[in-house]
Design an enzyme around this catalytic site. Structure first.
Site, PDB file in Angstrom:
ATOM      1  N   GLY A  10      47.319  35.850  33.096  1.00 37.96           N
ATOM      2  CA  GLY A  10      48.526  35.027  32.643  1.00 37.96           C
ATOM      3  C   GLY A  10      49.366  35.955  31.762  1.00 37.96           C
ATOM      4  O   GLY A  10      48.797  36.773  30.856  1.00 37.96           O
ATOM      5  N   ARG A  71      46.473  37.260  39.584  1.00 41.32           N
ATOM      6  CA  ARG A  71      44.873  36.962  39.410  1.00 41.32           C
ATOM      7  C   ARG A  71      44.400  37.603  40.773  1.00 41.32           C
ATOM      8  O   ARG A  71      44.733  37.186  41.861  1.00 41.32           O
ATOM      9  CB  ARG A  71      44.653  35.608  39.276  1.00 41.32           C
ATOM     10  CG  ARG A  71      45.108  35.315  37.807  1.00 41.32           C
ATOM     11  CD  ARG A  71      44.617  33.693  37.241  1.00 41.32           C
ATOM     12  NE  ARG A  71      45.126  33.521  36.015  1.00 41.32           N
ATOM     13  CZ  ARG A  71      45.947  32.892  35.698  1.00 41.32           C
ATOM     14  NH1 ARG A  71      46.762  32.264  36.565  1.00 41.32           N
ATOM     15  NH2 ARG A  71      46.286  32.379  34.592  1.00 41.32           N
ATOM     16  N   ASP A 102      39.637  38.266  29.016  1.00 38.49           N
ATOM     17  CA  ASP A 102      38.363  38.857  29.425  1.00 38.49           C
ATOM     18  C   ASP A 102      37.968  39.033  30.743  1.00 38.49           C
ATOM     19  O   ASP A 102      37.201  39.888  31.246  1.00 38.49           O
ATOM     20  CB  ASP A 102      37.183  38.005  28.510  1.00 38.49           C
ATOM     21  CG  ASP A 102      37.240  36.549  28.767  1.00 38.49           C
ATOM     22  OD1 ASP A 102      38.428  36.055  29.527  1.00 38.49           O
ATOM     23  OD2 ASP A 102      36.421  35.848  28.071  1.00 38.49           O
ATOM     24  N   THR A 125      46.834  37.091  25.717  1.00 35.42           N
ATOM     25  CA  THR A 125      46.730  35.740  26.461  1.00 35.42           C
ATOM     26  C   THR A 125      47.410  34.828  25.539  1.00 35.42           C
ATOM     27  O   THR A 125      46.995  34.940  24.250  1.00 35.42           O
ATOM     28  CB  THR A 125      45.223  35.461  27.142  1.00 35.42           C
ATOM     29  OG1 THR A 125      45.512  33.848  27.150  1.00 35.42           O
ATOM     30  CG2 THR A 125      44.209  35.745  25.979  1.00 35.42           C
ATOM     31  N   ASP A 127      46.251  31.996  24.969  1.00 37.58           N
ATOM     32  CA  ASP A 127      45.307  31.274  24.733  1.00 37.58           C
ATOM     33  C   ASP A 127      44.306  31.281  23.536  1.00 37.58           C
ATOM     34  O   ASP A 127      43.668  30.858  22.949  1.00 37.58           O
ATOM     35  CB  ASP A 127      44.170  30.884  26.084  1.00 37.58           C
ATOM     36  CG  ASP A 127      44.766  30.677  27.152  1.00 37.58           C
ATOM     37  OD1 ASP A 127      46.095  30.177  27.326  1.00 37.58           O
ATOM     38  OD2 ASP A 127      44.295  30.851  28.209  1.00 37.58           O
ATOM     39  N   ASP A 129      41.759  33.127  22.889  1.00 40.46           N
ATOM     40  CA  ASP A 129      40.569  32.644  23.272  1.00 40.46           C
ATOM     41  C   ASP A 129      39.430  33.788  23.513  1.00 40.46           C
ATOM     42  O   ASP A 129      38.604  33.605  24.288  1.00 40.46           O
ATOM     43  CB  ASP A 129      40.367  31.559  24.491  1.00 40.46           C
ATOM     44  CG  ASP A 129      40.682  32.110  25.627  1.00 40.46           C
ATOM     45  OD1 ASP A 129      41.368  33.354  25.815  1.00 40.46           O
ATOM     46  OD2 ASP A 129      40.573  31.529  26.926  1.00 40.46           O
ATOM     47  N   GLY A 170      46.409  26.393  26.822  1.00 43.79           N
ATOM     48  CA  GLY A 170      45.356  26.990  26.029  1.00 43.79           C
ATOM     49  C   GLY A 170      44.060  27.084  26.903  1.00 43.79           C
ATOM     50  O   GLY A 170      43.018  27.370  26.185  1.00 43.79           O
ATOM     51  N   ARG A 171      44.162  26.735  27.820  1.00 47.73           N
ATOM     52  CA  ARG A 171      42.950  26.567  29.004  1.00 47.73           C
ATOM     53  C   ARG A 171      41.881  25.626  28.150  1.00 47.73           C
ATOM     54  O   ARG A 171      41.944  24.526  27.902  1.00 47.73           O
ATOM     55  CB  ARG A 171      42.200  27.766  29.392  1.00 47.73           C
ATOM     56  CG  ARG A 171      41.759  28.041  30.719  1.00 47.73           C
ATOM     57  CD  ARG A 171      41.525  29.123  31.198  1.00 47.73           C
ATOM     58  NE  ARG A 171      42.332  30.304  31.468  1.00 47.73           N
ATOM     59  CZ  ARG A 171      42.983  30.287  32.729  1.00 47.73           C
ATOM     60  NH1 ARG A 171      42.234  29.637  33.710  1.00 47.73           N
ATOM     61  NH2 ARG A 171      43.972  30.955  33.161  1.00 47.73           N
ATOM     62  N   GLY A 185      53.159  19.658  11.061  1.00 46.34           N
ATOM     63  CA  GLY A 185      52.853  18.202  10.320  1.00 46.34           C
ATOM     64  C   GLY A 185      52.518  17.113  11.252  1.00 46.34           C
ATOM     65  O   GLY A 185      52.985  15.981  10.993  1.00 46.34           O
ATOM     66  N   ARG A 243      56.399   8.529  24.532  1.00 46.93           N
ATOM     67  CA  ARG A 243      56.692   9.438  25.503  1.00 46.93           C
ATOM     68  C   ARG A 243      56.078  10.783  25.400  1.00 46.93           C
ATOM     69  O   ARG A 243      55.429  11.052  24.470  1.00 46.93           O
ATOM     70  CB  ARG A 243      58.333   9.895  25.220  1.00 46.93           C
ATOM     71  CG  ARG A 243      59.260   8.845  25.216  1.00 46.93           C
ATOM     72  CD  ARG A 243      59.317   8.172  27.000  1.00 46.93           C
ATOM     73  NE  ARG A 243      60.528   7.309  27.140  1.00 46.93           N
ATOM     74  CZ  ARG A 243      60.169   5.927  26.827  1.00 46.93           C
ATOM     75  NH1 ARG A 243      59.150   5.517  26.639  1.00 46.93           N
ATOM     76  NH2 ARG A 243      61.296   5.268  27.371  1.00 46.93           N
ATOM     77  N   HIS A 249      54.569  25.976  31.310  1.00 50.11           N
ATOM     78  CA  HIS A 249      54.888  27.495  31.250  1.00 50.11           C
ATOM     79  C   HIS A 249      55.878  27.794  30.269  1.00 50.11           C
ATOM     80  O   HIS A 249      55.958  29.160  30.326  1.00 50.11           O
ATOM     81  CB  HIS A 249      55.019  27.882  32.761  1.00 50.11           C
ATOM     82  CG  HIS A 249      53.724  27.768  33.505  1.00 50.11           C
ATOM     83  ND1 HIS A 249      53.371  26.687  34.044  1.00 50.11           N
ATOM     84  CD2 HIS A 249      52.933  28.673  33.781  1.00 50.11           C
ATOM     85  CE1 HIS A 249      52.074  26.957  34.745  1.00 50.11           C
ATOM     86  NE2 HIS A 249      51.744  28.184  34.449  1.00 50.11           N
ATOM     87  N   GLN A 251      55.743  27.954  27.403  1.00 50.37           N
ATOM     88  CA  GLN A 251      54.798  28.572  26.416  1.00 50.37           C
ATOM     89  C   GLN A 251      54.436  30.018  26.661  1.00 50.37           C
ATOM     90  O   GLN A 251      53.927  30.725  25.772  1.00 50.37           O
ATOM     91  CB  GLN A 251      53.919  27.618  26.249  1.00 50.37           C
ATOM     92  CG  GLN A 251      53.797  26.225  25.538  1.00 50.37           C
ATOM     93  CD  GLN A 251      52.488  25.479  25.618  1.00 50.37           C
ATOM     94  OE1 GLN A 251      51.728  25.303  24.869  1.00 50.37           O
ATOM     95  NE2 GLN A 251      52.551  24.936  27.008  1.00 50.37           N
TER      96      GLN A 251
HETATM   97  O1  F6P Z   1      45.660  31.809  30.251  1.00 52.74           O
HETATM   98  C1  F6P Z   1      46.822  31.344  30.110  1.00 52.74           C
HETATM   99  C2  F6P Z   1      47.194  30.106  30.702  1.00 52.74           C
HETATM  100  O2  F6P Z   1      48.702  29.910  30.569  1.00 52.74           O
HETATM  101  C3  F6P Z   1      46.675  28.902  30.390  1.00 52.74           C
HETATM  102  O3  F6P Z   1      46.997  28.445  29.234  1.00 52.74           O
HETATM  103  C4  F6P Z   1      46.750  27.612  31.250  1.00 52.74           C
HETATM  104  O4  F6P Z   1      45.579  26.955  31.472  1.00 52.74           O
HETATM  105  C5  F6P Z   1      47.025  28.845  32.690  1.00 52.74           C
HETATM  106  O5  F6P Z   1      47.088  30.077  32.243  1.00 52.74           O
HETATM  107  C6  F6P Z   1      47.797  28.256  33.583  1.00 52.74           C
HETATM  108  O6  F6P Z   1      47.944  29.104  34.581  1.00 52.74           O
HETATM  109  P1  F6P Z   1      48.808  29.206  35.906  1.00 52.74           P
HETATM  110  O7  F6P Z   1      49.992  30.132  35.440  1.00 52.74           O
HETATM  111  O8  F6P Z   1      48.156  29.992  37.037  1.00 52.74           O
HETATM  112  O9  F6P Z   1      49.159  27.811  36.222  1.00 52.74           O
END
Ligand code: F6P
Length: 321
Positions: A10, A71, A102, A125, A127, A129, A170-171, A185, A243, A249, A251
């Site tokens: 990502g 990937r 990782d 990343t 995430d 993580d 954030g997976r 908040g 809502r 994406h 983000q």
């Molecule tokens: O690892 C980064 C990330 O944006 C995660 O937050 C999300 O779950 C995943 O990649 C989305 O992957 P893709 O871009 O393949 O939809």
């Protein structure tokens, strides 16, 4: 000496500033900088090109990665890794800086064991993580994009006396949600790391609504898979029009913040220094307790990343667990 940079998995904001610093710093040291385009897939397919000042001029402020990412399943196979090694040999490249997560580091670690190519991994990343580092490149930009989105959604929610459910990426990790809930908040924060009690949260929210509350902000981490459930609960149990906004994406893009530009420069500079000082390395540069350090891939893979318990404590009152 030829040295290459690649981005894998990502993408995130901060990768382009890192690429720019890589080229500028490598040239300053009379190294030959190379780009490996399209991540591990491009490494297999020989998408490798020498880099110049001109390639990276004027891109400090750009999100994404100019050398693109991917990937790769093929890289798990020895035959493709051998092909990748032969591609590097054509350019005399023996050292790689890789930005990614990782999974990407594990892939290059295998590559290192196969063919002795040295590398330093830079955690990158949104995430946040990766075990062993307090910070991954891109997180600050992502958090600021989320903040801006929530600020805007709050405006319209307040105007309509509504609840808004905002799903963050954030997976499996709730870091973005936790920090966003604290800094926005929020009234509710649903993350994989924390149990929650909807009855208790609902009681409190109803009491607050009776006492004049006009809107609710609920942050839900994608890793919980609970977004729709929270929307339904707010609508039917708490009784407030609701809502949902799945940020998605958005983000992952955007102009890198000052923090990410600075972190990118430091990560890359120290990574190159390390590659120059060590003949054989397969390491990750981490940012731990406000210091840059080099750790092994084994260390990064030894445990699952856990959010700082002090941050978790700050959102516990939002889940009533
Ligand atoms: O690892 C980064 C990330 O944006 C995660 O937050 C999300 O779950 C995943 O990649 C989305 O992957 P893709 O871009 O393949 O939809």
């Amino acid at each position: 000496m030829a040295i290459a940079i690649m981005t894998s998995g990502g993408d995130c904001a901060g990768m382009n500033p890192a690429i720019k610093q890589f080229v500028d710093y490598a040239l300053h040291h009379n190294l030959k900088p190379y780009f490996i385009y399209d991540g591990l897939e491009g490494l297999i397919d020989g998408k490798i090109q020498a880099a110049t000042y001109r390639d990276v001029a004027g891109m400090m402020h750009e999100g994404g990665t100019m050398i693109r990412s991917s990937r790769s399943k093929r890289f798990f196979e020895y035959a493709y890794r051998k092909q990748a090694y032969e591609n590097l040999q054509k350019h005399g490249i023996t050292r790689i800086v890789i930005l990614g997560g990782d999974g990407s580091f594990r892939a290059l670690n295998q590559f290192h064991h196969d063919f002795g190519i040295s590398f330093v991994g830079i955690p990158a990343t949104i995430d946040n993580d990766i075990f062993g580092t307090d910070y991954c490149l891109g997180v600050d930009t992502s958090l600021n994009i989320i903040r801006e989105a929530i600020d805007a959604i709050r405006d319209t929610s307040a105007s309509f006396r509504r609840a808004c459910v905002v799903e963050t990426m954030g997976r499996d990790c709730g870091y973005l949600a936790v920090v966003s809930a604290i800094t926005s908040g929020a009234e509710v924060c649903i993350v994989p790391e924390l149990a929650y009690d909807l009855d208790k949260i609902g009681k409190q929210l109803k009491a607050e609504i009776a006492n004049g509350r006009i809107y609710i902000v609920a942050i839900v981490a994608e890793g919980t898979g609970q977004t729709q459930k929270i929307v339904d609960w707010l609508s039917h149990e708490v009784g407030i029009e609701t809502r949902a906004t799945i940020l998605g994406h958005v983000q992952r893009g955007g102009n890198p913040t000052v923090h990410d530009r600075l972190m990118a420069s430091q990560f890359v500079t120290y990574a190159i220094d390390y590659l120059l000082a060590n003949d054989q390395c397969a390491n990750v540069i981490v940012y731990k307790n406000a210091r840059f350090e080099f750790v092994t891939i084994e260390h990064v893979n030894s445990q699952k990343y856990a959010i700082d318990p002090n941050l978790i404590d700050l959102v516990k009152r939002l889940v009533h667990a």
